[in-house]
Design a protein around this motif. Structure first.
Motif, PDB file in Angstrom:
ATOM      1  N   GLU A  27       0.925  -1.189   0.150  1.00  0.00           N
ATOM      2  CA  GLU A  27       0.145   0.124   0.078  1.00  0.00           C
ATOM      3  C   GLU A  27       0.900   1.211   0.175  1.00  0.00           C
ATOM      4  O   GLU A  27       0.433   2.411  -0.720  1.00  0.00           O
ATOM      5  CB  GLU A  27      -0.979   0.156   1.186  1.00  0.00           C
ATOM      6  N   ASN A  28       1.925   1.112   0.595  1.00  0.00           N
ATOM      7  CA  ASN A  28       2.854   2.443   0.733  1.00  0.00           C
ATOM      8  C   ASN A  28       4.169   2.300   0.057  1.00  0.00           C
ATOM      9  O   ASN A  28       4.702   3.306  -0.318  1.00  0.00           O
ATOM     10  CB  ASN A  28       3.159   2.608   2.140  1.00  0.00           C
ATOM     11  N   VAL A  29       4.632   1.325  -0.327  1.00  0.00           N
ATOM     12  CA  VAL A  29       5.952   1.189  -1.044  1.00  0.00           C
ATOM     13  C   VAL A  29       5.778   0.668  -2.555  1.00  0.00           C
ATOM     14  O   VAL A  29       5.193  -0.789  -2.360  1.00  0.00           O
ATOM     15  CB  VAL A  29       6.907   0.419  -0.067  1.00  0.00           C
ATOM     16  N   PHE A  30       6.455   1.090  -3.230  1.00  0.00           N
ATOM     17  CA  PHE A  30       6.755   0.322  -4.640  1.00  0.00           C
ATOM     18  C   PHE A  30       8.212   0.264  -5.211  1.00  0.00           C
ATOM     19  O   PHE A  30       8.745   0.996  -4.423  1.00  0.00           O
ATOM     20  CB  PHE A  30       5.732   0.803  -5.607  1.00  0.00           C
ATOM     21  N   TYR A  31       8.599  -0.462  -5.956  1.00  0.00           N
ATOM     22  CA  TYR A  31       9.669  -0.677  -6.602  1.00  0.00           C
ATOM     23  C   TYR A  31       9.781  -0.014  -7.963  1.00  0.00           C
ATOM     24  O   TYR A  31       8.786  -0.244  -8.835  1.00  0.00           O
ATOM     25  CB  TYR A  31      10.300  -1.915  -6.822  1.00  0.00           C
ATOM     26  N   VAL A  32      10.463   1.068  -8.324  1.00  0.00           N
ATOM     27  CA  VAL A  32      10.615   1.369  -9.792  1.00  0.00           C
ATOM     28  C   VAL A  32      11.766   0.518 -10.224  1.00  0.00           C
ATOM     29  O   VAL A  32      12.904   0.267  -9.837  1.00  0.00           O
ATOM     30  CB  VAL A  32      11.114   2.892  -9.618  1.00  0.00           C
ATOM     31  N   SER A  33      11.273  -0.220 -11.265  1.00  0.00           N
ATOM     32  CA  SER A  33      11.919  -1.556 -11.559  1.00  0.00           C
ATOM     33  C   SER A  33      12.401  -1.689 -12.975  1.00  0.00           C
ATOM     34  O   SER A  33      11.736  -1.012 -13.948  1.00  0.00           O
ATOM     35  CB  SER A  33      11.244  -2.534 -11.268  1.00  0.00           C
ATOM     36  N   ARG A  34      13.453  -2.263 -13.396  1.00  0.00           N
ATOM     37  CA  ARG A  34      13.768  -2.638 -14.680  1.00  0.00           C
ATOM     38  C   ARG A  34      14.317  -4.164 -14.591  1.00  0.00           C
ATOM     39  O   ARG A  34      14.603  -4.525 -13.700  1.00  0.00           O
ATOM     40  CB  ARG A  34      14.939  -1.761 -15.018  1.00  0.00           C
ATOM     41  N   PHE A  35      14.319  -4.898 -15.975  1.00  0.00           N
ATOM     42  CA  PHE A  35      14.816  -5.980 -15.830  1.00  0.00           C
ATOM     43  C   PHE A  35      16.063  -5.867 -16.594  1.00  0.00           C
ATOM     44  O   PHE A  35      16.309  -5.080 -17.542  1.00  0.00           O
ATOM     45  CB  PHE A  35      14.061  -7.048 -16.859  1.00  0.00           C
ATOM     46  N   VAL A  36      17.291  -6.533 -16.115  1.00  0.00           N
ATOM     47  CA  VAL A  36      18.475  -6.629 -16.661  1.00  0.00           C
ATOM     48  C   VAL A  36      18.600  -8.137 -17.453  1.00  0.00           C
ATOM     49  O   VAL A  36      18.477  -8.883 -16.841  1.00  0.00           O
ATOM     50  CB  VAL A  36      19.563  -6.323 -15.619  1.00  0.00           C
ATOM     51  N   VAL A  37      19.122  -7.865 -18.688  1.00  0.00           N
ATOM     52  CA  VAL A  37      19.293  -8.996 -19.535  1.00  0.00           C
ATOM     53  C   VAL A  37      20.700  -9.153 -19.961  1.00  0.00           C
ATOM     54  O   VAL A  37      21.479  -8.217 -20.509  1.00  0.00           O
ATOM     55  CB  VAL A  37      18.578  -8.821 -21.023  1.00  0.00           C
ATOM     56  N   THR A  38      21.222 -10.348 -19.759  1.00  0.00           N
ATOM     57  CA  THR A  38      22.614 -10.845 -19.988  1.00  0.00           C
ATOM     58  C   THR A  38      22.823 -11.322 -21.500  1.00  0.00           C
ATOM     59  O   THR A  38      23.506 -10.968 -22.263  1.00  0.00           O
ATOM     60  CB  THR A  38      23.140 -11.636 -19.180  1.00  0.00           C
ATOM     61  N   CYS A  39      21.569 -12.276 -21.661  1.00  0.00           N
ATOM     62  CA  CYS A  39      21.819 -12.801 -23.266  1.00  0.00           C
ATOM     63  C   CYS A  39      20.525 -12.563 -23.861  1.00  0.00           C
ATOM     64  O   CYS A  39      20.336 -12.008 -24.788  1.00  0.00           O
ATOM     65  CB  CYS A  39      21.900 -14.484 -23.125  1.00  0.00           C
ATOM     66  N   CYS A  40      19.189 -13.195 -23.380  1.00  0.00           N
ATOM     67  CA  CYS A  40      17.769 -13.032 -23.761  1.00  0.00           C
ATOM     68  C   CYS A  40      16.889 -12.836 -22.539  1.00  0.00           C
ATOM     69  O   CYS A  40      17.316 -12.816 -21.434  1.00  0.00           O
ATOM     70  CB  CYS A  40      17.835 -14.212 -24.820  1.00  0.00           C
ATOM     71  N   ALA A  41      15.596 -12.777 -22.977  1.00  0.00           N
ATOM     72  CA  ALA A  41      14.699 -12.609 -21.928  1.00  0.00           C
ATOM     73  C   ALA A  41      14.357 -13.743 -21.057  1.00  0.00           C
ATOM     74  O   ALA A  41      14.089 -13.461 -20.010  1.00  0.00           O
ATOM     75  CB  ALA A  41      13.290 -12.278 -22.856  1.00  0.00           C
ATOM     76  N   VAL A  42      15.032 -14.633 -21.297  1.00  0.00           N
ATOM     77  CA  VAL A  42      14.801 -16.077 -20.524  1.00  0.00           C
ATOM     78  C   VAL A  42      15.646 -15.669 -19.156  1.00  0.00           C
ATOM     79  O   VAL A  42      15.247 -16.305 -18.139  1.00  0.00           O
ATOM     80  CB  VAL A  42      15.305 -17.115 -21.204  1.00  0.00           C
ATOM     81  N   ASP A  43      16.877 -14.995 -19.439  1.00  0.00           N
ATOM     82  CA  ASP A  43      17.538 -14.979 -18.314  1.00  0.00           C
ATOM     83  C   ASP A  43      17.502 -13.382 -17.638  1.00  0.00           C
ATOM     84  O   ASP A  43      18.230 -13.183 -16.673  1.00  0.00           O
ATOM     85  CB  ASP A  43      19.456 -15.118 -18.631  1.00  0.00           C
ATOM     86  N   ALA A  44      16.509 -12.855 -17.905  1.00  0.00           N
ATOM     87  CA  ALA A  44      16.385 -11.523 -17.495  1.00  0.00           C
ATOM     88  C   ALA A  44      15.808 -11.480 -15.905  1.00  0.00           C
ATOM     89  O   ALA A  44      15.149 -12.437 -15.560  1.00  0.00           O
ATOM     90  CB  ALA A  44      14.951 -11.036 -18.091  1.00  0.00           C
ATOM     91  N   GLN A  45      16.417 -10.821 -15.104  1.00  0.00           N
ATOM     92  CA  GLN A  45      16.322 -10.546 -13.703  1.00  0.00           C
ATOM     93  C   GLN A  45      15.822  -9.188 -13.394  1.00  0.00           C
ATOM     94  O   GLN A  45      16.507  -8.098 -13.885  1.00  0.00           O
ATOM     95  CB  GLN A  45      17.984 -10.594 -13.139  1.00  0.00           C
TER      96      GLN A  45
END
Length: 246
Positions: A170-188
């Motif tokens: 309710e009060n906290v969110f993450y401003v987020s991105r995925f980091v990709v090393t090779c492809c979307a399968v390994d996205a973190q």
């Protein structure tokens, strides 16, 4: 007939890959450093698929017996599957990974280059700090929660999509991105916590925002994040052309 199904699938996938490259959407699936290789191999695959079809048809016209009904049915099925897959890609545009994927992967499990980011931030000038992305800030937060370290290090136009904090949604969110090393399968997923009470009344999960503010002790009594951004502004923005960090 098994061979023809393979040719149809390979040709279709290669053609779709080329379409993604032409429309600038290939970055939704692979790291840009693999673009040239992927496009080159796709062109070769399309050429070979067309050559295989043309060559085989000429041979069949010369001396092959008429195809059996089962063979025709299999051929039509392969063509229909390839056609439906292609139509689906066109009608349902490719989209970047979202909270549905992030929920299945641990947030900030691998920020990468933590020690280097901390050392760089300690000596960075104001202009350099203003260019920090979610990747740099997430790496720093993994290394320290010392508020004195964040003094005179404001967050400026930090762009990412919204993910609710599991412990205090309710009060906290993450401003987020995925980091990709090779492809979307390994996205973190990487994220920087932002304390904004009742944020969901203004922003939806997966919406893209730009956050500016300063780090401080997290006012939330429920969130496990000791430090969070206290925002001066949170503005909605369009998804970047390249939504992932590489």
């Amino acid at each position: 007939m098994q061979r023809w199904r393979g040719v149809a699938i390979i040709g279709t996938m290669a053609a779709i890959t080329l379409w993604l490259a032409v429309t600038g959407q290939l970055a939704l699936y692979i790291h840009p450093r693999y673009n040239v290789f992927t496009v080159t191999m796709s062109i070769i695959a399309v050429v070979l698929a067309v050559a295989s079809v043309v060559g085989r048809r000429d041979h069949d016209d010369e001396d092959a017996p008429p195809p059996r009904r089962s063979q025709r049915a299999l051929g039509l099925t392969a063509a229909a599957v390839a056609g439906l897959f292609t139509l689906g890609m066109v009608l349902v545009p490719p989209a970047s990974l979202s909270t549905a994927t992030a929920d299945q992967r641990e947030m900030n499990a691998t920020a990468g280059g933590d020690e280097e980011s901390l050392a760089a931030a300690a000596t960075a000038d104001e202009a350099s700090i203003a260019r920090f992305t979610v990747r740099e800030w997430a790496a720093i937060l993994r290394q320290t929660s010392d508020l004195s370290f964040f003094a005179d290090k404001p967050v400026t136009d930090l762009v990412g999509f919204v993910i609710a904090d599991e412990d205090d949604p309710e009060n906290v969110f993450y401003v987020s991105r995925f980091v990709v090393t090779c492809c979307a399968v390994d996205a973190q997923p990487l994220g920087v916590p932002v304390h904004l009470p009742d944020w969901a009344a203004t922003f939806e999960p997966d919406s893209w925002v730009s956050v500016s503010g300063e780090f401080a002790s997290n006012p939330s009594s429920s969130s496990l994040q000791p430090v969070a951004v206290i925002p001066d502004t949170v503005d909605p923005v369009e998804q970047p052309r390249e939504p992932y960090l590489f």
